[in-house]
Scaffold this motif. Structure first.
Motif, mmCIF file in Angstrom:
data_model
loop_
_atom_site.group_PDB
_atom_site.id
_atom_site.type_symbol
_atom_site.label_atom_id
_atom_site.label_comp_id
_atom_site.label_asym_id
_atom_site.label_seq_id
_atom_site.Cartn_x
_atom_site.Cartn_y
_atom_site.Cartn_z
ATOM 1 N N LEU A 151 0.836 -1.204 0.000
ATOM 2 C CA LEU A 151 0.000 0.000 0.000
ATOM 3 C C LEU A 151 0.874 1.258 0.000
ATOM 4 C CD1 LEU A 151 -2.931 1.124 0.349
ATOM 5 C CD2 LEU A 151 -2.456 1.160 2.795
ATOM 6 N N ILE A 152 1.913 1.228 0.842
ATOM 7 C CA ILE A 152 2.831 2.364 0.930
ATOM 8 C C ILE A 152 3.496 2.644 -0.422
ATOM 9 C CG2 ILE A 152 4.965 3.177 2.001
ATOM 10 C CD1 ILE A 152 2.711 3.097 3.916
ATOM 11 N N PHE A 153 3.931 1.568 -1.077
ATOM 12 C CA PHE A 153 4.523 1.709 -2.415
ATOM 13 C C PHE A 153 3.570 2.422 -3.355
ATOM 14 C CE2 PHE A 153 7.742 -1.799 -2.016
ATOM 15 C CZ PHE A 153 8.790 -1.034 -2.444
ATOM 16 N N ALA A 154 2.345 1.929 -3.367
ATOM 17 C CA ALA A 154 1.347 2.482 -4.279
ATOM 18 C C ALA A 154 1.182 3.983 -4.043
ATOM 19 C CB ALA A 154 0.019 1.767 -4.076
ATOM 20 N N ILE A 155 1.158 4.369 -2.786
ATOM 21 C CA ILE A 155 0.980 5.790 -2.476
ATOM 22 C C ILE A 155 2.177 6.604 -2.944
ATOM 23 C CG2 ILE A 155 0.787 7.430 -0.586
ATOM 24 C CD1 ILE A 155 -0.804 5.225 0.904
ATOM 25 N N GLY A 156 3.379 6.065 -2.740
ATOM 26 C CA GLY A 156 4.575 6.765 -3.189
ATOM 27 C C GLY A 156 4.563 7.015 -4.689
ATOM 28 N N PHE A 157 4.209 5.977 -5.457
ATOM 29 C CA PHE A 157 4.166 6.128 -6.911
ATOM 30 C C PHE A 157 3.112 7.137 -7.334
ATOM 31 C CE2 PHE A 157 6.291 1.943 -7.036
ATOM 32 C CZ PHE A 157 7.341 2.312 -7.828
ATOM 33 N N TRP A 158 1.968 7.062 -6.668
ATOM 34 C CA TRP A 158 0.868 7.955 -7.014
ATOM 35 C C TRP A 158 1.266 9.411 -6.766
ATOM 36 C CZ3 TRP A 158 -2.066 10.854 -3.382
ATOM 37 C CH2 TRP A 158 -3.148 11.527 -3.952
ATOM 38 N N SER A 159 1.906 9.680 -5.626
ATOM 39 C CA SER A 159 2.285 11.060 -5.330
ATOM 40 C C SER A 159 3.373 11.559 -6.253
ATOM 41 C CB SER A 159 2.808 11.207 -3.908
ATOM 42 O OG SER A 159 2.213 10.306 -3.064
ATOM 43 N N SER A 160 4.210 10.639 -6.728
ATOM 44 C CA SER A 160 5.351 11.080 -7.519
ATOM 45 C C SER A 160 4.894 11.741 -8.811
ATOM 46 C CB SER A 160 6.246 9.892 -7.837
ATOM 47 O OG SER A 160 5.592 9.062 -8.758
ATOM 48 N N ARG A 161 3.690 11.438 -9.257
ATOM 49 C CA ARG A 161 3.212 12.077 -10.485
ATOM 50 C C ARG A 161 3.160 13.582 -10.320
ATOM 51 N NH1 ARG A 161 -1.746 8.506 -11.299
ATOM 52 N NH2 ARG A 161 -2.652 10.499 -10.736
ATOM 53 N N ASN A 162 2.876 14.033 -9.098
ATOM 54 C CA ASN A 162 2.872 15.462 -8.822
ATOM 55 C C ASN A 162 4.246 16.081 -8.987
ATOM 56 O OD1 ASN A 162 0.310 16.567 -8.144
ATOM 57 N ND2 ASN A 162 0.283 15.114 -6.449
#
Lengths: 100, 481
Positions: B15-26
């Protein structure tokens, strides 16, 4: 980013700083209240012989008042001061409000 | 270990990984404001997230693993001590508050060092601060990695090295990719997990112990001192316990990982909300976690390693699948602390030293590469140190927080509230604070029955005031940035 002695901001003239200073003082006052309550109940009620301890919800009286009571008191005080005394200000430079 | 426990744990890491990738788009979208975005999340934090990230950063391994362990040994007196931390929930944001947010924006400051450099207009203040941060926080961080790896080790049965490897990959991947925004968003998830984890374990422990009254009489039968404010052997004096109001209460205002969050929020409504949410959540977590430690004693007598109390009690009182989810909380606490420290140390290297003094004309592309590179190298260095931690590291970690507080508390406070405060005051106060703290800690610990941090804080105050009055003539200072 000009770095030449002109960096100093007067910490008192901006009207927003008056608000900020007052809120900082409220913070200091809250800490003092918190500390006195915490210290007073813990060592006021907890210093006697253990045979004399009274218990609330199964826990010693000093602990209930100092730790649980103190925590609930601070939550109530924080909500109160934020709702009543804290003001919304802008953090950006363009719009300086005049409160005088 | 147990399949159910491991499944929930690794589910959480994913879950943590997924959040990191998602935020990185910003981060990738906003090319021009890279530094602001990577290190501060573009100053857009809302109130709930702000409260959670402060708690998760501060409520680290020490409070989730170490704290309950000590409470297990000391009894209710240690819960009393831990409650000094309720003050951090409101004090930091009220005192730094709007003034710090406004001035940090005027200075365009991204780090505590930025703020001090512009406020005192001094290269030496900036460099001394940056090096204090790099040294103290690097050590604090390495010790947290050891803690995280030990936890994974004890939960999964993997070897220490593999556990450390898993931990390092998880942390590095999302700090490097996501930056500040990834860290604060995962902090929020972790803060929520910590909150409910505490609640669930507390209730489970009370039920397993046969109710609070029962637990208390068991404790008193074993050792009546456990229910007094004075610790299991009466050694927790009022002066000693009260001095923790400085170390873990008001002094927290000077920790760089806390101040950086106080410059990252969106507006004053966010701050107001964070004050309320933060006070409730930090108070509840501190009270609950340390009570769990005390209540665990009659249920699990004779635990030798205090750090194991929390994992053991969770697995004792909860079904395995729930224990797995709840034990994600201490892991979460350690990871989020480590992430923020890693980001902060790398910002001290990149922003405060490299851009300011090594290569001021670096292009955006280059800064970006250097930021990722430095973060990765730091991570690898920490990993290497955590593999076989040197003694010095543990020694340094023990007083990292006190040292940072002694260094920064007065430069920050006077920087905000005293016009006359100048670079001579700030620099001499930082030097006096750091060195007196190191010396007292080493050669004359806990003077007058108070924690070692107290005297250096007093000394650095006196030095600051005297040095400023001597060097700064009283005159009208105006002109803004």
């Amino acid at each position: 980013m000009k770095d030449n002695g002109n960096d100093r901001i007067d910490l008192h003239t901006d009207p927003r700083f008056k608000i900020a200073n007052r809120e900082a003082l409220i913070g200091v006052a809250l800490v003092i209240i918190n500390f006195l309550w915490w210290f007073g109940f813990a060592y006021g009620l907890g210093s006697g012989p253990i045979e004399d301890y009274r218990f609330i919800f199964g826990m010693p009286e000093w602990f209930v008042y100092s730790c649980i009571g103190g925590f609930l008191l601070m939550v109530a005080l924080v909500i109160f001061v934020v709702k009543v005394f804290f003001k919304d200000v802008s953090f950006e430079d363009e719009e300086r409000e005049d409160h005088t | 270990m147990n399949i159910a426990v491991m499944t929930s744990l690794f589910g959480f890491l994913t879950l943590i990984f997924a959040i990191g990738f998602w935020s990185s788009r910003n981060v990738n979208r906003k090319g021009s404001g890279f530094l602001q975005e990577y290190f501060l999340g573009s100053r857009e934090l809302g109130g709930f997230i702000l409260a959670m990230t402060m708690i998760a950063t501060y409520g680290s391994a020490s409070s989730f693993i170490g704290g309950p362990g000590v409470a297990y040994t000391q009894g209710l007196g240690w819960v009393l001590l831990a409650m000094a931390q309720v003050a951090t929930g409101y004090f930091v944001l009220m005192v730094l508050g709007k003034k710090f947010a406004i001035i940090a924006r005027k200075y365009n400051a991204l780090t505590l060092v930025d703020f001090l450099r512009r406020r005192y207009n001094s290269k030496w203040v900036a460099l001394f601060s940056a090096f204090s941060i790099i040294i103290f926080l690097f050590s604090a961080m390495a010790a947290q990695w050891v803690g995280g790896a030990r936890l994974i080790e004890s939960l999964t049965g993997l070897t220490y090295t593999s556990a450390l490897f898993i931990f390092a990959i998880a942390v590095l991947a999302y700090v490097i990719i996501g930056g500040f925004r990834a860290v604060v968003i995962t902090d929020t998830v972790q803060g929520v997990v910590m909150f409910f984890g505490t609640l669930i374990i507390l209730v489970g422990t009370i039920i397993a112990g046969g109710g609070i009254t029962n637990i208390m009489s068991d404790l008193m039968a074993e050792n009546p001192n456990l229910v007094t404010p004075f610790g299991h052997d009466g050694s927790l004096t009022p002066a000693y316990v009260s001095s923790f109001w400085i170390l873990v209460g008001v002094g927290v205002i000077a920790l760089p990982q806390v101040t950086v969050r106080a410059m990252s929020y969106k507006n004053s409504q966010a701050m107001h909300r964070a004050l309320i949410v933060g006070t409730i959540v930090v108070g509840f977590i501190m009270l609950g976690m340390h009570l769990i430690g005390v209540f665990a004693r009659p249920i699990l007598p004779g635990v030798d390693v205090p750090d194991q109390v929390m994992p053991m009690i969770a697995m004792e009182v909860l079904p395995p699948w729930l224990a797995g989810i709840v034990l994600a909380a201490p892991l979460a606490a350690i990871m989020s602390t480590v992430d923020s420290l890693l980001l902060l140390v790398s910002s001290a290297v990149v922003k405060d030293v490299y851009i300011n003094y090594v290569k001021p004309d670096a292009s955006n592309e280059r800064i970006k590469k250097v930021s990722f590179g430095v973060t990765a190298i730091l991570g690898i260095l920490v990993f290497a140190m955590a593999l076989s931690p040197p003694d010095l590291l543990i020694w340094l970690n023990l007083f990292a927080f006190g040292g940072l507080e002694a260094a920064f508390i007065w430069p920050v406070i006077f920087g905000l509230y005293w016009n006359r405060a100048n670079k001579y005051g700030a620099l001499s106060s930082m030097i006096a604070g750091v060195f007196s703290y190191v010396l007292i800690h080493q050669f004359y610990p806990d003077p007058f029955g108070m924690h070692s941090v107290v005297l250096p804080v007093v000394l650095s105050f006196v030095v600051f005031v005297v040095a400023t009055i001597v060097t700064e003539p009283k005159q009208k200072l105006t002109i803004d940035a």
